[in-house]
Design an enzyme around this catalytic site. Structure first.
Site, mmCIF file in Angstrom:
data_model
loop_
_atom_site.group_PDB
_atom_site.id
_atom_site.type_symbol
_atom_site.label_atom_id
_atom_site.label_comp_id
_atom_site.label_asym_id
_atom_site.label_seq_id
_atom_site.Cartn_x
_atom_site.Cartn_y
_atom_site.Cartn_z
ATOM 1 N N GLU A 116 2.448 7.389 11.687
ATOM 2 C CA GLU A 116 1.795 6.086 11.485
ATOM 3 C C GLU A 116 1.586 5.445 12.857
ATOM 4 O O GLU A 116 2.404 5.630 13.766
ATOM 5 C CB GLU A 116 2.674 5.199 10.597
ATOM 6 C CG GLU A 116 2.185 3.788 10.369
ATOM 7 C CD GLU A 116 0.822 3.742 9.716
ATOM 8 O OE1 GLU A 116 -0.060 3.083 10.294
ATOM 9 O OE2 GLU A 116 0.630 4.370 8.655
ATOM 10 N N ASP A 143 -1.218 8.995 16.874
ATOM 11 C CA ASP A 143 -2.367 9.607 16.214
ATOM 12 C C ASP A 143 -1.991 10.959 15.621
ATOM 13 O O ASP A 143 -1.512 11.854 16.321
ATOM 14 C CB ASP A 143 -3.486 9.771 17.245
ATOM 15 C CG ASP A 143 -4.822 10.122 16.626
ATOM 16 O OD1 ASP A 143 -4.836 10.792 15.581
ATOM 17 O OD2 ASP A 143 -5.856 9.726 17.194
ATOM 18 N N ASP A 166 -8.107 5.685 5.263
ATOM 19 C CA ASP A 166 -9.192 4.711 5.378
ATOM 20 C C ASP A 166 -10.518 5.394 5.051
ATOM 21 O O ASP A 166 -10.888 6.381 5.684
ATOM 22 C CB ASP A 166 -9.225 4.163 6.811
ATOM 23 C CG ASP A 166 -10.065 2.902 6.933
ATOM 24 O OD1 ASP A 166 -11.107 2.815 6.251
ATOM 25 O OD2 ASP A 166 -9.685 2.007 7.713
ATOM 26 N N ASP A 202 -8.821 6.375 -3.451
ATOM 27 C CA ASP A 202 -9.369 5.529 -4.512
ATOM 28 C C ASP A 202 -10.832 5.201 -4.247
ATOM 29 O O ASP A 202 -11.413 4.358 -4.926
ATOM 30 C CB ASP A 202 -8.559 4.231 -4.637
ATOM 31 C CG ASP A 202 -8.714 3.333 -3.421
ATOM 32 O OD1 ASP A 202 -8.860 3.882 -2.299
ATOM 33 O OD2 ASP A 202 -8.689 2.101 -3.565
#
Length: 269
Positions: A116, A143, A166, A202
């Site tokens: 993270e 990263d 994302d 999602d």
């Protein structure tokens, strides 16, 4: 470890954070002698800042020296870091670690590394690790592409988890999406035969993109329904657990009417 870039057979622009050869003729991933980048990087994550609370800072100071590291260029000796040999799983973008902690606690025989960039999110997970006494999680701040390229050996991972990356929904930002062909090829090269790539999103548009990228990777075969396989067969064949807790983020997506698409691919044996 082996030569550090399994993405060498792909155009470097297809790896998030790698410029095109026209804009940067230098070898992909090349760094200066001091370790700093020789070119600006387009990343798959958004820059965010935030201060730690006093309680978070206290947990961080106590726990991070043992369970956390900054992402670097040196190969990672996971067995030494965990103090044991065990199946190794990485979670890319572990956020505040709700799923990370729950899945690690359910699989004490697995060594799990969460990756993270956002320190306040990591700090919440550090607090949870300390509070619950979870001993099979280690954390890397930085990263994930750098981790895969420089720190993880070929065919050393039993699993890679990427939950709700994302989606970068605007067309002009699609190049920032993490799961590009070269990145998935890099992940596939780091998985051991029989290891799994487990992805959830999602976002319908990103789901279509992920499905196409995964289907095109020759080292991966679909195991669950979304990848052309069978969900029950996937659970039987996967060497790690596939059950995720429903996080606040996922619950919010459900209430907004967003469908969750889950992908499970296996590395060919």
């Amino acid at each position: 470890m082996d030569g550090v870039n399994d993405a060498a057979n792909h155009t470097v622009e297809s790896v998030p954070g790698r410029p095109s050869t026209a804009s940067a003729p230098l070898e992909a991933g090349r760094r200066s002698p001091t370790g700093s980048r020789l070119y600006p990087r387009v990343t798959s994550f958004r820059s965010r800042r935030g201060a730690l609370t006093p309680n978070q800072q206290g947990a961080w100071d106590r726990m991070w020296p043992r369970i956390g590291r900054e992402v670097g260029d040196e190969p990672l000796d996971a067995d030494a870091w965990f103090g044991r040999q065990a199946p190794l799983v990485i979670e890319i973008g572990c956020g505040t670690g709700t799923a990370t902690a729950a899945m690690a606690a359910a699989e004490p025989h697995v060594n799990l590394i969460g990756i993270e960039v956002y320190q306040p999110g990591l700090a919440q997970l550090v607090q949870r690790i300390e509070r619950d006494g979870i001993d099979n999680i280690r954390l890397l701040r930085g990263d994930a592409v750098d981790v895969l390229e420089h720190m993880i050996a070929a065919e050393s991972l039993t699993g890679v988890r990427v939950f709700f990356p994302d989606p970068w929904p605007k067309a002009r930002h699609h190049k920032r999406r993490l799961l590009q062909p070269a990145t998935v090829a890099l992940i596939a090269g780091r998985l051991r035969p029989g290891g799994v790539l487990h992805v959830a999103t999602d976002h319908a548009g990103y789901a279509e993109h992920i499905a196409a990228v995964g289907a095109a990777e020759p080292l991966l075969v679909g195991l669950n329904e979304a990848t052309g396989g069978d969900d029950e067969r996937a659970r039987t064949l996967a060497p790690i657990g596939l059950d995720r807790p429903v996080t606040k983020f996922e619950d919010k997506a459900h209430r907004a009417g967003s469908a969750i698409t889950e992908f499970v691919w296996g590395k060919i044996e």
